[in-house]
Design a protein around this motif. Sequence first.
Motif, PDB file in Angstrom:
ATOM      1  N   ARG A 265     -10.108   1.507   7.837  1.00 42.98           N
ATOM      2  CA  ARG A 265     -10.159   0.046   7.845  1.00 42.98           C
ATOM      3  C   ARG A 265     -10.055  -0.480   9.267  1.00 42.98           C
ATOM      4  NH1 ARG A 265      -6.142  -1.357   2.723  1.00 42.98           N
ATOM      5  NH2 ARG A 265      -7.144   0.075   1.258  1.00 42.98           N
TER       6      ARG A 265
ATOM      7  N   MET B 158       0.827  -1.200   0.000  1.00 47.78           N
ATOM      8  CA  MET B 158       0.000   0.000   0.000  1.00 47.78           C
ATOM      9  C   MET B 158       0.862   1.250   0.000  1.00 47.78           C
ATOM     10  SD  MET B 158      -2.788  -1.216   2.820  1.00 47.78           S
ATOM     11  CE  MET B 158      -3.229   0.462   3.223  1.00 47.78           C
TER      12      MET B 158
ATOM     13  N   GLN C 264      -4.911   6.379   5.097  1.00 45.17           N
ATOM     14  CA  GLN C 264      -4.318   7.534   4.418  1.00 45.17           C
ATOM     15  C   GLN C 264      -2.994   7.944   5.070  1.00 45.17           C
ATOM     16  OE1 GLN C 264      -7.243  10.701   3.174  1.00 45.17           O
ATOM     17  NE2 GLN C 264      -8.611   9.523   4.467  1.00 45.17           N
TER      18      GLN C 264
ATOM     19  N   ASN D 203     -16.149   4.273   1.377  1.00 42.94           N
ATOM     20  CA  ASN D 203     -15.895   5.116   0.202  1.00 42.94           C
ATOM     21  C   ASN D 203     -16.699   6.410   0.186  1.00 42.94           C
ATOM     22  OD1 ASN D 203     -14.029   3.249  -1.006  1.00 42.94           O
ATOM     23  ND2 ASN D 203     -15.776   2.003  -1.639  1.00 42.94           N
TER      24      ASN D 203
ATOM     25  N   SER E 227      -0.623   4.520   3.633  1.00 45.88           N
ATOM     26  CA  SER E 227      -0.378   4.311   2.210  1.00 45.88           C
ATOM     27  C   SER E 227      -0.247   5.602   1.427  1.00 45.88           C
ATOM     28  CB  SER E 227      -1.524   3.497   1.608  1.00 45.88           C
ATOM     29  OG  SER E 227      -2.730   4.259   1.617  1.00 45.88           O
TER      30      SER E 227
ATOM     31  N   GLY F 145      -8.444   6.829   0.452  1.00 48.30           N
ATOM     32  CA  GLY F 145      -8.683   5.565   1.124  1.00 48.30           C
ATOM     33  C   GLY F 145      -9.713   5.649   2.233  1.00 48.30           C
ATOM     34  N   SER F 146     -10.509   4.589   2.384  1.00 45.61           N
ATOM     35  CA  SER F 146     -11.478   4.499   3.477  1.00 45.61           C
ATOM     36  C   SER F 146     -10.816   3.898   4.702  1.00 45.61           C
ATOM     37  CB  SER F 146     -12.676   3.640   3.066  1.00 45.61           C
ATOM     38  OG  SER F 146     -13.419   4.270   2.043  1.00 45.61           O
TER      39      SER F 146
ATOM     40  N   ASP G 175      -2.615   7.296   0.468  1.00 47.51           N
ATOM     41  CA  ASP G 175      -3.695   7.234  -0.510  1.00 47.51           C
ATOM     42  C   ASP G 175      -4.801   8.146  -0.016  1.00 47.51           C
ATOM     43  OD1 ASP G 175      -5.725   6.698  -2.218  1.00 47.51           O
ATOM     44  OD2 ASP G 175      -5.867   4.554  -1.779  1.00 47.51           O
TER      45      ASP G 175
END
Length: 303
Positions: A110, A17, A99, A59, A102, A107-108, A104
């Motif tokens: 987790r 990731m 986030q 999301n 990664s 990103g959601s 990202d």
Amino acid sequence: MMRPLSSYVWILCLLMMSLRGDTSVASTFRDCSHFFYMQTPPVGMTGSSLRRICQRYANEARYATLYDGARRLPLYSAYIFKKSDGKRRMDTPWMYEPQLVSKDASGSMRAIPLTDDTPPLIQDGQAVLEDYTDAVGYRRAPLNPDLHQSDPGDKSSTYTLTNVVPLKEDFLAASWSPYQDLIRRRLNNFCHGPAFVVTGVTDSGMSIQRDNLDRLAIPRHVWLAYCCPRFDHNSPYEVRFMFPSYGGYAPNEGTEHSVAELPLKMLESFLKSQKDADGDVTIFSQGCVSESSFKKKREVNTV
């Protein structure tokens, strides 16, 4: 001691990731600015490693958090209050913010992996459950609480550790949780439009340690402010003067934990006096103007 295979699988996944791109957690709240009154975030809060997180669950952006990665402490979470019955959603697992791992930005959140130890890539920039294991006398307390939300997804999204601060158990149970419920009932009954809420902390300079390392910054105070531009002008006076905006704060130390409610400007002045502030503190743009004031201004401009 050997790690279980699942631990290595998680570490490998996280490493993959972390190589998926070079975009970091957003430097602005552009993708979740609608959670702020007039799409304007608070100003004046400072930190050494600030991350602006659009908290995403399934999301979908649910609220915004200004997170200090160095202190592993959210300085505030900003959200839109949703009328609710006050019931808590207790079957949601605690989550982490990918986030911050990664890089990202879409990103959601987790669920924290069920291993003996949370993978180091997660622990580096945010709090994990192990940090609270030996935090005697403190409990995990979400800044954006699930009882201020109604949608099941919105409720679930509050159970991420980037939305959580360590509050004293007796303070949380006897003062802060009842105050959050008081705000819930007030906004349920007298706010006729969207209510913008910001809940935050000031830093005491003290930390909760794990393995002789400072892990969690302990808040000195926790505070809350709301802005409801469209409210019931026929409400009783003892409530009406608390609109369109009002706030409150309380100490998370010592033995006196009562919540002091006060006008928005006074709360901002109090926050300005704290060491976390950088100049003037503004929670809501233009001090949160009531909808009726906007109507009067438009009428004057059209004459």
